[in-house]
Write a protein that holds these residues in place. Structure first.
Motif, PDB file in Angstrom:
ATOM      1  N   ALA A  23     -24.526 -61.202  91.630  1.00  0.00           N
ATOM      2  CA  ALA A  23     -24.756 -61.462  90.210  1.00  0.00           C
ATOM      3  C   ALA A  23     -23.709 -60.795  89.318  1.00  0.00           C
ATOM      4  O   ALA A  23     -23.857 -60.777  88.101  1.00  0.00           O
ATOM      5  N   GLY A  24     -22.666 -60.243  89.918  1.00  0.00           N
ATOM      6  CA  GLY A  24     -21.588 -59.673  89.125  1.00  0.00           C
ATOM      7  C   GLY A  24     -20.919 -60.772  88.316  1.00  0.00           C
ATOM      8  O   GLY A  24     -21.023 -61.958  88.632  1.00  0.00           O
ATOM      9  N   ARG A  25     -20.220 -60.353  87.260  1.00  0.00           N
ATOM     10  CA  ARG A  25     -19.573 -61.344  86.412  1.00  0.00           C
ATOM     11  C   ARG A  25     -18.086 -60.977  86.349  1.00  0.00           C
ATOM     12  O   ARG A  25     -17.684 -60.127  85.560  1.00  0.00           O
ATOM     13  N   TYR A  26     -17.342 -61.592  87.232  1.00  0.00           N
ATOM     14  CA  TYR A  26     -15.912 -61.318  87.332  1.00  0.00           C
ATOM     15  C   TYR A  26     -15.143 -62.326  86.473  1.00  0.00           C
ATOM     16  O   TYR A  26     -15.705 -63.327  86.024  1.00  0.00           O
ATOM     17  N   THR A  27     -13.878 -62.060  86.273  1.00  0.00           N
ATOM     18  CA  THR A  27     -13.120 -62.922  85.363  1.00  0.00           C
ATOM     19  C   THR A  27     -13.128 -64.367  85.844  1.00  0.00           C
ATOM     20  O   THR A  27     -13.261 -65.290  85.040  1.00  0.00           O
ATOM     21  N   ASP A  28     -13.003 -64.576  87.145  1.00  0.00           N
ATOM     22  CA  ASP A  28     -12.994 -65.957  87.629  1.00  0.00           C
ATOM     23  C   ASP A  28     -14.348 -66.638  87.472  1.00  0.00           C
ATOM     24  O   ASP A  28     -14.445 -67.860  87.544  1.00  0.00           O
ATOM     25  N   ASP A  29     -15.412 -65.837  87.272  1.00  0.00           N
ATOM     26  CA  ASP A  29     -16.722 -66.443  87.018  1.00  0.00           C
ATOM     27  C   ASP A  29     -16.817 -67.007  85.608  1.00  0.00           C
ATOM     28  O   ASP A  29     -17.756 -67.743  85.302  1.00  0.00           O
ATOM     29  N   LEU A  30     -15.880 -66.624  84.747  1.00  0.00           N
ATOM     30  CA  LEU A  30     -15.916 -67.099  83.366  1.00  0.00           C
ATOM     31  C   LEU A  30     -15.241 -68.466  83.295  1.00  0.00           C
ATOM     32  O   LEU A  30     -14.130 -68.644  83.793  1.00  0.00           O
ATOM     33  N   ASN A  31     -15.925 -69.410  82.718  1.00  0.00           N
ATOM     34  CA  ASN A  31     -15.348 -70.733  82.497  1.00  0.00           C
ATOM     35  C   ASN A  31     -15.612 -71.103  81.051  1.00  0.00           C
ATOM     36  O   ASN A  31     -16.755 -71.146  80.617  1.00  0.00           O
ATOM     37  N   ILE A  32     -14.529 -71.347  80.336  1.00  0.00           N
ATOM     38  CA  ILE A  32     -14.651 -71.577  78.907  1.00  0.00           C
ATOM     39  C   ILE A  32     -14.539 -73.074  78.649  1.00  0.00           C
ATOM     40  O   ILE A  32     -13.670 -73.748  79.231  1.00  0.00           O
ATOM     41  N   HIS A  33     -15.410 -73.573  77.830  1.00  0.00           N
ATOM     42  CA  HIS A  33     -15.436 -75.013  77.547  1.00  0.00           C
ATOM     43  C   HIS A  33     -14.028 -75.507  77.189  1.00  0.00           C
ATOM     44  O   HIS A  33     -13.369 -74.943  76.327  1.00  0.00           O
ATOM     45  N   GLY A  34     -13.600 -76.521  77.881  1.00  0.00           N
ATOM     46  CA  GLY A  34     -12.307 -77.119  77.576  1.00  0.00           C
ATOM     47  C   GLY A  34     -11.121 -76.447  78.250  1.00  0.00           C
ATOM     48  O   GLY A  34      -9.970 -76.749  77.932  1.00  0.00           O
ATOM     49  N   GLN A  35     -11.391 -75.557  79.190  1.00  0.00           N
ATOM     50  CA  GLN A  35     -10.262 -74.803  79.747  1.00  0.00           C
ATOM     51  C   GLN A  35      -9.358 -75.682  80.614  1.00  0.00           C
ATOM     52  O   GLN A  35      -9.817 -76.596  81.302  1.00  0.00           O
ATOM     53  N   ALA A  36      -8.087 -75.383  80.550  1.00  0.00           N
ATOM     54  CA  ALA A  36      -7.095 -76.017  81.416  1.00  0.00           C
ATOM     55  C   ALA A  36      -6.649 -74.977  82.447  1.00  0.00           C
ATOM     56  O   ALA A  36      -6.978 -73.794  82.336  1.00  0.00           O
ATOM     57  N   TYR A  37      -5.908 -75.427  83.448  1.00  0.00           N
ATOM     58  CA  TYR A  37      -5.565 -74.562  84.584  1.00  0.00           C
ATOM     59  C   TYR A  37      -4.055 -74.454  84.743  1.00  0.00           C
ATOM     60  O   TYR A  37      -3.328 -75.428  84.544  1.00  0.00           O
ATOM     61  N   VAL A  38      -3.617 -73.276  85.149  1.00  0.00           N
ATOM     62  CA  VAL A  38      -2.189 -73.029  85.331  1.00  0.00           C
ATOM     63  C   VAL A  38      -1.864 -72.960  86.810  1.00  0.00           C
ATOM     64  O   VAL A  38      -2.605 -72.353  87.586  1.00  0.00           O
ATOM     65  N   CYS A  39      -0.745 -73.531  87.175  1.00  0.00           N
ATOM     66  CA  CYS A  39      -0.150 -73.230  88.471  1.00  0.00           C
ATOM     67  C   CYS A  39       1.279 -72.771  88.227  1.00  0.00           C
ATOM     68  O   CYS A  39       2.046 -73.464  87.544  1.00  0.00           O
ATOM     69  N   PHE A  40       1.608 -71.606  88.743  1.00  0.00           N
ATOM     70  CA  PHE A  40       2.974 -71.098  88.608  1.00  0.00           C
ATOM     71  C   PHE A  40       3.823 -71.600  89.767  1.00  0.00           C
ATOM     72  O   PHE A  40       3.407 -71.528  90.928  1.00  0.00           O
ATOM     73  N   LEU A  41       4.988 -72.109  89.423  1.00  0.00           N
ATOM     74  CA  LEU A  41       5.971 -72.382  90.470  1.00  0.00           C
ATOM     75  C   LEU A  41       6.761 -71.095  90.657  1.00  0.00           C
ATOM     76  O   LEU A  41       7.425 -70.617  89.727  1.00  0.00           O
ATOM     77  N   ARG A  42       6.668 -70.537  91.842  1.00  0.00           N
ATOM     78  CA  ARG A  42       7.311 -69.245  92.106  1.00  0.00           C
ATOM     79  C   ARG A  42       8.514 -69.426  93.006  1.00  0.00           C
ATOM     80  O   ARG A  42       8.528 -70.311  93.864  1.00  0.00           O
ATOM     81  N   SER A  43       9.462 -68.567  92.822  1.00  0.00           N
ATOM     82  CA  SER A  43      10.677 -68.652  93.622  1.00  0.00           C
ATOM     83  C   SER A  43      10.359 -68.443  95.096  1.00  0.00           C
ATOM     84  O   SER A  43       9.630 -67.517  95.461  1.00  0.00           O
ATOM     85  N   ASP A  44      10.913 -69.311  95.943  1.00  0.00           N
ATOM     86  CA  ASP A  44      10.800 -69.086  97.388  1.00  0.00           C
ATOM     87  C   ASP A  44      12.077 -68.443  97.920  1.00  0.00           C
ATOM     88  O   ASP A  44      12.260 -68.296  99.113  1.00  0.00           O
ATOM     89  N   THR A  45      12.944 -68.065  96.985  1.00  0.00           N
ATOM     90  CA  THR A  45      14.237 -67.484  97.324  1.00  0.00           C
ATOM     91  C   THR A  45      14.317 -66.113  96.656  1.00  0.00           C
ATOM     92  O   THR A  45      13.875 -65.952  95.529  1.00  0.00           O
ATOM     93  N   ALA A  46      14.870 -65.134  97.375  1.00  0.00           N
ATOM     94  CA  ALA A  46      14.839 -63.771  96.849  1.00  0.00           C
ATOM     95  C   ALA A  46      15.848 -63.538  95.728  1.00  0.00           C
ATOM     96  O   ALA A  46      15.616 -62.712  94.848  1.00  0.00           O
ATOM     97  N   HIS A  47      16.953 -64.263  95.741  1.00  0.00           N
ATOM     98  CA  HIS A  47      18.009 -63.973  94.777  1.00  0.00           C
ATOM     99  C   HIS A  47      18.821 -65.231  94.559  1.00  0.00           C
ATOM    100  O   HIS A  47      19.461 -65.724  95.501  1.00  0.00           O
ATOM    101  N   ALA A  48      18.765 -65.776  93.386  1.00  0.00           N
ATOM    102  CA  ALA A  48      19.505 -67.019  93.128  1.00  0.00           C
ATOM    103  C   ALA A  48      19.676 -67.222  91.637  1.00  0.00           C
ATOM    104  O   ALA A  48      18.848 -66.797  90.832  1.00  0.00           O
TER     105      ALA A  48
END
Lengths: 788, 263
Positions: A23-48
């Motif tokens: 019954a804990g309430r963690y940040t991911d348990d929060l869903n706000i009406h109308g929310q959109a979702y992010v996906c980060f494209l992260r580098s798969d290369t260490a230095h470029a």
């Protein structure tokens, strides 16, 4: 009789009811009406260099609201660093920019390049895969020595990979060199403090929610210190003033340091929500956590200890390379310096100490504080070199430590590395340890192990830590760009229950249980009449949060100060009700009495009077009963202790089993012994993880090769034996009102050298001439060391 | 994961026809496949779920000389059902992963995937198991073709595995600290005079039989019989958790321990 209420009682953790029942309430348990979702494209290369980042196709995909790249953040501040180190030559550290999304270059695997905001998490991920990145790859540098000698520059504009070259205390340098040159014996040890990933059970989450009607941005985030995030992100990144920015950290599932820092994802979600007028949510996967949460430790050190013919310590000199990773995380520069160099005296009266630290940029995830932060690194090298010295000069390692202890009557004791220890009794904790660990019975147990084909070893060591972080004026002089006070508001409700708003933040520590114990003790009301509110900048006073074993020592002290103000005002009200002078009012067990009479009035009557002030001195006293206090500590606190570990080593396979572990800690006064036991248990388990299992490993191209639980070994329940913990040795802190020192990090600081000392002892008893094995002491490493 | 359809057949023949479709993939307990899907490392268009096929489930002790396990039988079921008749196999099954893994993961899934560090391949090779599919019976010696490679055709299903019960047997598993897969695992089985030794976790070519040890142990089933042997580190796996030399060393240590435990 153990107490069943208030300070010293093992009150059950009230927060565990919700945590253990889902019954804990963690940040991911929060869903706000109308929310959109992010996906980060992260580098798969260490230095470029980024030749191009092509987003057209991704932008046109189903559900995509917008694709952001570094170009969208031009003119927006980068992530700030909260501590500025001044180097040996008086120059400020190199402090390169840390953009929210990559600006033309990526510097580690996981560096965010672009971010897709879409209607669903799956759509965001689909679109992120459709972004075309043209990498102009550059050689990566992972090894610190190479980074300093010839490596490619992580930040071209810095002109070097050396962030700073720090000497402490620089004025001691020549004296230390001389003392070592003249010493009867010098023991030298080179070692690595292995790089770790914090791995809290709950991965990081951020939700940005902008309300255009009020122009207020709210950030929900998995933070150990929401006020710090509000200050850093509002003032330095997004230019949002505090009254228009609220940061909420609800239940947080563990932090271990990694959730102190201000991260790009928090600023991104807040920024994107303002751009899109939609709530924007990001939840890290575990794989993402491995390449975006700040890592810990990663020091390479040479330590020299000089002794005289009797075994007295004369001088210590250390040279350390400290990995900063690709960017400076929030408190990264403080860790190898003021949280590390200042601890090099340990529990000992070594007269001369000089610490040199070179902080280095590499193409790896940024490194910052991790449970103990600098103090484990100091303790590890010191306690390992003492063990080696004992062996070299033929003295028992416990005897050598005892010989050099700062003695009980020497406190307050000023070390050559700038700290003043207020109190301690190191011989007492060592006596206690010898008793609870049954050191005297070790030989018999070793013989039994031998009959079973195992090598048994005993490791003993001490630790000291500087906790209760920290006096603001002092850390300000040392480069901190923040104060390190803590706050509390005590709100007495009209019918006598109490709501406490604290700037401390609980993410496992149990504040909702222990803070009421303190107030209960002071007010004489039941613990269940007291509630703790934390984690929301909208309803708590500005506070600096929880890390550095500071909550009870600093936050608890603020709580005491605020409660004292409550008592002082309540006495005035009681005096009015009893037609007496406030000076004559005594308060105990929830009753106000006029000294020397039988006149009394109860707590509840006074509270009600404060809010229903019909019979009240309104001309001299405000109605209501609510007080706030800010507490800035006069000094650090210095928990210390002695640990013992027994291991069995299987010489055929190299496998190490911890078969016994005992901890004798001096935490000063203890609020809740059960919770303190739990903190020590967890700390030792974490230290055992570092000593035997955990290792964040990069290959030479900058790819992390232990980036999942298939390769990164976390400690499990069956890796840890029954732990004997004792905190009956108590020398109360002399400068905070509770006499407390803090216990959160002790286990993680004290235990790694204990375990390594035990393994080396076991191997030497088995006839193997091993001086040191670098952590983690995996079966393979132990076997290699004895097969040489 | 990417989108996919799924089918839930109740017979082997239904499953086989469903698997004939382009892009179809069988799903046993999903202990490897589901994480691969979540990481978008696999993109089947159709998942054919085997858990509902009764004829592929269960453990029979056949004539007291073999344990016959349905391909969709979980490790937990094997650990429990074989405890009396074939304790070494039951121990192996009962020490795979954790309870959640053991109550999902299946024998057929493990053998079909043929992870080089999985435990079951060692048991299959050491006992000379027979792997029955919807088309044929394959002897274990012909089945394992290298890391993640087997004799199975596309769409072929493991319906049953027959493990002959040895006169003496033991499995020694040395765990990789993080995954707790076998860093090296050695299964020793003795049928009459004939000893069989199968090694998992060690080789780049997947599970294998150690012929020299088998010969020595068939002549003298004691750990002393292999004390002068050594096994080449060539083609052994090397990674964060151990060099090829370490794996070769562990192979011998564990073989001796298995023989001692089985004797």
């Amino acid at each position: 009789m153990p107490k069943d209420n208030g300070i010293g009682a093992s009150s059950k953790r009230r927060e565990d009811v919700r945590f253990l029942t889902g019954a804990g309430r963690y940040t991911d348990d929060l869903n706000i009406h109308g929310q959109a979702y992010v996906c980060f494209l992260r580098s798969d290369t260490a230095h470029a260099k980024l030749a191009s980042v092509e987003t057209d196709q991704a932008s046109a995909m189903p559900g995509v609201l917008r694709v952001f790249t570094g170009a969208d953040f031009e003119g927006v501040g980068g992530l700030p660093c909260g501590w500025q180190i001044t180097d040996r030559n008086g120059e400020p550290m190199k402090e390169p920019a840390h953009p929210i999304l990559a600006q033309g270059k990526v510097r580690h695997v996981g560096d965010p390049i672009a971010a897709v905001v879409a209607e669903t998490a799956a759509q965001a991920r689909d679109a992120a895969e459709a972004i075309l990145v043209d990498y102009d790859e550059m050689p990566a540098v992972v090894d610190m020595k190479s980074a300093l000698e010839s490596g490619p520059l992580v930040h071209e504009d810095a002109g070097t990979n050396l962030c700073f070259d720090w000497g402490f205390v620089e004025d001691n340098r020549e004296a230390v060199d001389k003392a070592l040159a003249a010493a009867h014996h010098v023991t030298t040890l080179k070692l690595t403090n292995n790089r770790l990933v914090a791995n809290p059970m709950e991965p990081r989450v951020a939700i940005g929610d902008y309300d255009a009607a009020t122009d207020v941005s709210t950030l929900y985030t998995t933070s150990q210190n929401p006020h710090v995030i509000r200050l850093l992100m509002g003032a330095f990144v997004l230019s949002i003033p505090e009254h228009k920015l609220r940061v909420v950290s609800p239940d947080v599932g563990g932090g271990f340091g990694s959730k102190i820092y201000h991260y790009a994802e928090e600023a991104f979600c807040t920024f994107a929500s303002r751009q899109l007028l939609r709530p924007v949510k990001w939840t890290a996967s575990r794989s993402e956590a491995f390449i975006s949460d700040a890592h810990g430790r990663d020091h390479v050190t040479k330590i020299e200890l000089g002794l005289d013919a009797e075994g007295n310590f004369l001088a210590i000199r250390t040279e350390t390379l400290a990995n900063m990773g690709a960017y400076l995380s929030t408190f990264a520069p403080a860790v190898p310096t003021y949280l590390h160099g200042t601890l090099m005296a340990g529990n000992y009266k070594t007269p001369q100490i000089y610490v040199n630290v070179k902080a280095v940029f590499t193409n790896t995830v940024p490194v910052d504080a991790y449970r103990g932060a600098g103090r484990p690194e100091a303790t590890f090298q010191l306690e390992r070199v003492i063990d080696k010295a004992a062996r070299e000069i033929g003295m028992d390692p416990i005897e050598l430590r005892r010989k050099n202890f700062i003695e009980k009557d020497q406190f307050p004791y000023t070390t050559p590395v700038a700290l003043q220890y207020d109190t301690g009794d190191y011989a007492a904790t060592m006596d206690k340890l010898e008793e609870i660990a049954d050191i005297a019975g070790f030989d018999a147990r070793a013989a039994e192990s031998k009959r079973n084909g195992k090598l048994r070893g005993l490791g003993v060591n001490c630790y000291i830590e500087a906790c209760g972080i920290a006096p603001s004026n002092l850390v300000g002089q040392l480069g901190a760009r923040a104060g390190l006070y803590e706050s509390a508001t005590v709100r007495v409700n009209a019918t006598g229950s109490v709501t406490v708003m604290t700037g401390s933040h609980s993410h496992g520590q149990g504040h909702e249980t222990t803070f009421p114990q303190v107030v209960s003790d002071m007010l004489g009301i039941a613990e269940d009449q007291i509630n703790i509110v934390h984690g929301d900048t909208a309803n708590t006073p500005m506070g600096m949060g929880t890390y550095g074993s500071r909550s009870i020592a600093v936050g608890g002290a603020a709580l005491v100060r605020a409660t004292e103000k409550i008592i002082s005002k309540a006495k005035k009200i009681a005096a009015h009700l009893m037609e007496s002078s406030a000076d004559d009012i005594e308060f105990a067990d929830g009753q106000f009495t006029v000294a020397g009479t039988d006149k009394s009035v109860a707590w509840g009557d006074v509270c009600l009077t404060a809010y229903v002030p019909h019979n009240y001195p309104l001309d001299e006293l405000e109605p209501g009963l609510e007080e706030t206090a800010f507490y800035d500590p006069a000094n650090f606190t210095f928990p210390a202790g002695a640990y013992a570990c027994e291991v069995e080593v299987d010489a055929e396979t190299g496998k190490v089993d911890i078969v016994a572990f005992a901890a004798a800690d001096d935490f000063g006064n203890v609020i809740n012994p059960m919770i303190v036991d739990g903190q020590v248990h967890g700390g030792i388990a974490q230290g055992a993880g570092q000593a035997l299992l955990e290792h964040a490993v990069y290959d030479e191209t900058g790819q992390i090769i232990s980036g999942s639980y298939m390769e990164y070994a976390m400690p499990r329940a069956d890796d840890i034996p029954d732990l004997i913990v004792d905190h009956s040795c108590q020398t109360p802190c002399t400068h905070n009102p509770l006499g407390v020192k803090g216990c959160g990090e002790a286990g993680a600081i004290g235990s790694p050298p204990t375990i390594v000392n035990a393994v080396v002892d076991a191997l030497r008893r088995g006839g193997y001439e091993v001086d040191h094995i670098d952590m983690p002491l995996t079966p393979y490493r132990v076997w290699e060391a004895i097969s040489r | 994961m990417y989108d996919f359809e799924f089918a839930r057949p109740t017979t082997v023949s239904e499953a086989a026809s469903a698997l004939a479709a382009e892009g179809a993939q069988a799903l046993g307990g999903g202990q490897t496949l589901i994480p691969s899907l979540k990481n978008r490392l696999a993109s089947p268009s159709l998942l054919v779920i085997l858990a509902g096929i009764d004829e592929m489930r269960g453990v029979d002790i056949d004539a007291g000389d073999s344990v016959v396990v349905g391909g969709a039988t979980t490790h937990a079921e094997v650990a429990s059902a074989a405890a009396d008749s074939f304790p070494a196999l039951a121990w192996l099954a009962g020490n795979i992963g954790d309870p959640a893994v053991r109550n999902r993961g299946t024998v057929g899934g493990s053998l079909a995937n043929n992870d080089p560090s999985a435990c079951y391949p060692a048991a299959a090779l050491a006992t000379g198991a027979t792997i029955a599919t919807n088309n044929r019976k394959i002897s274990a010696d012909d089945y394992f073709k290298g890391m993640f490679e087997s004799a199975l055709y596309e769409g072929e299903l493991i319906t049953k595995v027959r493990f002959p019960i040895p006169d003496a047997a033991n499995y020694q598993k040395f765990e990789q600290p993080a995954s707790r897969f076998a860093l090296v695992g050695v299964f020793v089985a003795r049928f009459g005079q004939e000893a069989r030794v199968a090694v998992t976790g060690a080789s780049e070519n997947g599970a294998f039989r150690w012929a020299e040890a088998e010969a020595a142990l068939s002549a003298d089933f004691s750990s002393g019989a292999i004390s002068d042997l050594s096994i080449s580190a060539d083609e052994m796996i090397r990674d964060l958790h151990g060099s090829s030399t370490y794996r070769a060393h562990l192979t011998k240590v564990l073989t001796a321990r298995a023989v001692d435990a089985a004797s």
